[in-house]
Design an enzyme around this catalytic site. Structure first.
Site, PDB file in Angstrom:
ATOM      1  CG  ASP A  13      -3.660  12.167  51.034  1.00 20.07           C
ATOM      2  OD1 ASP A  13      -4.549  11.282  51.020  1.00 20.07           O
ATOM      3  OD2 ASP A  13      -2.727  12.176  51.852  1.00 20.07           O
TER       4      ASP A  13
ATOM      5  N   GLY B 212       8.591  12.063  57.915  1.00 17.05           N
ATOM      6  CA  GLY B 212       9.439  12.520  59.010  1.00 17.05           C
ATOM      7  C   GLY B 212       8.637  12.757  60.265  1.00 17.05           C
TER       8      GLY B 212
ATOM      9  CE  LYS C 262       5.663  17.121  55.875  1.00 21.47           C
ATOM     10  NZ  LYS C 262       4.618  17.310  54.833  1.00 21.47           N
TER      11      LYS C 262
ATOM     12  N   GLY D 253       5.152  10.696  60.512  1.00 24.63           N
ATOM     13  CA  GLY D 253       4.601  10.069  59.318  1.00 24.63           C
ATOM     14  C   GLY D 253       5.712   9.499  58.478  1.00 24.63           C
ATOM     15  CB  THR D 254       5.758   7.898  55.123  1.00 25.79           C
ATOM     16  OG1 THR D 254       4.983   8.924  54.497  1.00 25.79           O
ATOM     17  CG2 THR D 254       4.851   6.722  55.456  1.00 25.79           C
TER      18      THR D 254
END
Length: 441
Positions: free
Chosen positions: A226, A113, A130, A110-111
Site C-alpha cells: 500500500d 480506528g 493508533k 481511518g477504517t
C-alpha cells in the site's frame, strides 16, 4: 529564506480522488499555552469530550510542555464509556490513556480506528497513538501489524527507514500502538501547497530513501502492498518559502509567487496494516487504486514487483503534483495505462483471469475501451494523458532522460521484467551526480 512551522498552506482545487481509506495528518501543531484551571496546587485541563469530531468539525491541537504534566495526577483513569456505534474509542482531550499517556488532540481517523496525539509521561515526549476499533477483524489485523513493526524495528539499524513502534497495549478492548511523532505526509504537503510539484533534486532524495525502505522490507521477505504519498511521512514539519517562477508570469494573487519546500528531505514509511509476508496468500486485491499494478487488476497474482510499480506512480506524482492514474474503475485504469505506457503485452492478456479477460478485452486480445457505457468524462480523462516521456519533460527541467529511463523500468507491465528495488538504487538517476543538492538526509 523564511523558515517557519507548517500551520496551513493555501489550498484550492482540492483533490477529490477516491482513496482506500481516509488519510492521516500527522502534522506537529504549533506550541500553544494550555488552558488551565487552578485548584490548590494542581492545574487541571478542562475535558473536551470527543466521539468523531467537535461541534465545529475541528479538534483543537494543543502542545504541552512536560512542566504542565508535573502538576497533574498521572494515575487517574477516565470514566468508562461505551464505544460509538462503529467501535471507535470515545475519549476526552486532556484525560489519560492508561496512566502513562495523556491525550492532546485527535490527529486523524481511518477504517482501522483513530490516531491521537499524546504526551508520554514516562519518556517526556509527544507520540502518536493508533487506537484500533474494538472489532475482531481489526484487532486481528492490528496484532499482525505489531508483529511486522517489531520485525522492522529489530533490523532497522539507525531507525532511518520506517516509522518506529514505541510500545503497544490493549486498553478497554482496543489495541493501541504507540509511534514516534513525525511530520506531514508527502500527499498532505502537496495538497496544502496547492499541488505544486517538488523540484527534481528533492524528488531524487525522496525516491532514493523510498527505494531503500522498500529494498529493506523486501530483504526481510515483506511486501508493503500500500505504498502511496499518504503513507510516506516527512520526519520534520519545518519548511521554507522559495520563489515559484512557474507561477510568476501567470498570476498576481497574493502568495502565489512563492511555494513551500520541506526544510529536510528525510522521510519514513508508515501504515503496515496491509503488509504481507512473501509466503502468505497473494490472491486478493491490494494497493490503493491509483498505485495498483496491472497484474493485480488482471488477477495474475502479485509479489514484490507490485511495490515497485507503486514507487513509479509516486515518483511521477511528486514531479507533476498530480496522480498519474486518476481513476476509479478497472477498465478506465487499464486504458490510462495503455495511453501512457503503450499496449499491454499479449502474454499478460492471455494469462488474465478468465472473468476479467471477458470483461476487459475484446476477443481476448484488444482492450475493450471505450465501450457503450463509457462516459464522455472518462474519454476526456484518458485522451488528455500524454505518453510517459512527454509527461516527464513537461515538469522536469534537468535529469529528465535518466528519470524517464528509471520510470520505464519501474512501470514495466510484466512484473518479472520490472526493475527490483536494489537495481533501481544503482540507476544513473541516483548515481550520476552524488551531490545532495542542499537537502540533508
Amino acid at each position: 529564506m523564511e523558515t517557519q512551522r507548517i500551520i496551513e498552506f493555501p489550498h484550492k482545487n482540492m483533490d477529490k480522488r477516491p482513496r482506500k481509506r481516509p488519510r492521516l495528518t500527522w502534522d506537529m501543531p504549533p506550541a500553544l499555552p494550555p488552558p488551565q484551571l487552578s485548584y490548590g496546587f494542581f492545574q487541571v485541563l478542562p475535558a473536551i469530550y470527543c466521539n468523531q469530531e467537535l461541534g465545529n468539525g475541528v479538534v483543537p491541537n494543543i502542545a504541552y510542555s512536560s512542566m504542565f504534566y508535573r502538576g497533574v495526577p498521572r494515575n487517574g483513569s477516565p470514566p468508562w464509556r461505551p464505544d460509538d456505534k462503529d467501535g471507535h474509542y470515545v475519549f476526552a482531550i486532556g484525560e489519560n490513556l492508561t496512566s502513562r499517556y495523556r491525550i492532546l488532540s485527535k490527529m486523524g481517523e481511518g477504517t482501522f480506528g483513530q490516531v491521537l496525539e499524546c504526551f508520554d509521561n514516562e519518556r517526556e515526549e509527544v507520540v502518536a497513538i493508533k487506537i484500533v476499533r474494538s472489532i475482531h477483524k481489526y484487532r486481528e489485523a492490528a496484532m499482525i501489524e505489531i508483529d511486522v513493526l517489531q520485525r522492522l524495528a529489530r533490523h532497522d539499524i539507525g531507525n532511518a527507514r520506517c516509522v518506529q513502534i514505541r510500545n503497544w497495549f490493549d486498553y478497554r478492548n482496543h489495541i493501541c500502538i504507540v509511534f514516534e511523532k513525525l511530520g506531514p505526509s508527502l500527499y498532505d504537503f502537496l495538497r496544502k501547497n496547492s499541488y505544486r510539484s517538488f523540484p527534481i533534486d528533492l524528488v531524487r532524495e525522496f525516491g532514493r530513501q523510498l527505494l531503500e525502505s522498500v529494498a529493506f522490507m523486501h530483504d526481510l521477505h515483506l511486501i508493503h502492498t500500500d505504498l502511496k504519498p499518504e503513507n510516506i511521512l516527512l520526519v520534520s514539519s519545518d519548511y521554507i518559502k522559495v520563489p515559484d517562477y512557474k507561477f510568476l508570469a501567470r498570476t498576481t494573487k497574493e502568495g502565489s509567487y512563492f511555494k513551500n519546500l520541506p526544510k529536510s528531505s528525510s522521510i519514513k514509511l508508515i501504515d503496515f496494516g496491509s503488509t504481507t509476508f512473501e509466503h502468505q496468500d497473494h490472491s486478493y486485491v491490494v494497493s490503493t487504486r491509483h498505485y495498483r499494478a496491472p497484474e493485480v487488476i488482471l488477477g495474475l497474482g502479485w509479489n514484490y514487483p507490485c511495490d515497485l510499480w507503486s514507487v513509479g506512480c509516486i515518483l511521477v506524482e511528486l514531479c507533476s503534483g498530480e496522480a498519474l492514474f486518476q481513476t476509479h474503475e478497472n477498465l478506465e485504469h487499464l486504458a490510462m495505462m495503455e495511453r501512457v505506457l503503450g499496449p499491454l503485452p499479449q502474454q499478460m492478456v492471455v494469462r488474465a483471469d478468465s472473468r476479467r479477460a471477458e470483461k476487459y478485452f475484446r476477443r481476448g486480445a484488444r482492450l475493450g475501451w471505450p465501450d457503450s457505457s463509457t462516459s464522455r468524462e472518462s474519454m476526456r480523462a484518458v485522451w488528455k494523458l500524454p505518453r510517459l516521456p512527454n509527461l516527464i519533460m513537461q515538469h522536469v527541467d534537468h535529469s529528465a532522460g535518466d528519470l524517464i529511463d528509471l520510470l520505464q523500468g519501474l512501470l514495466r507491465y510484466d512484473p518479472s521484467e520490472r526493475i527490483k528495488a536494489r537495481e533501481a538504487l544503482r540507476h544513473p538517476f541516483f548515481t550520476r551526480d552524488p551531490k545532495r543538492y542542499g537537502y540533508p538526509l
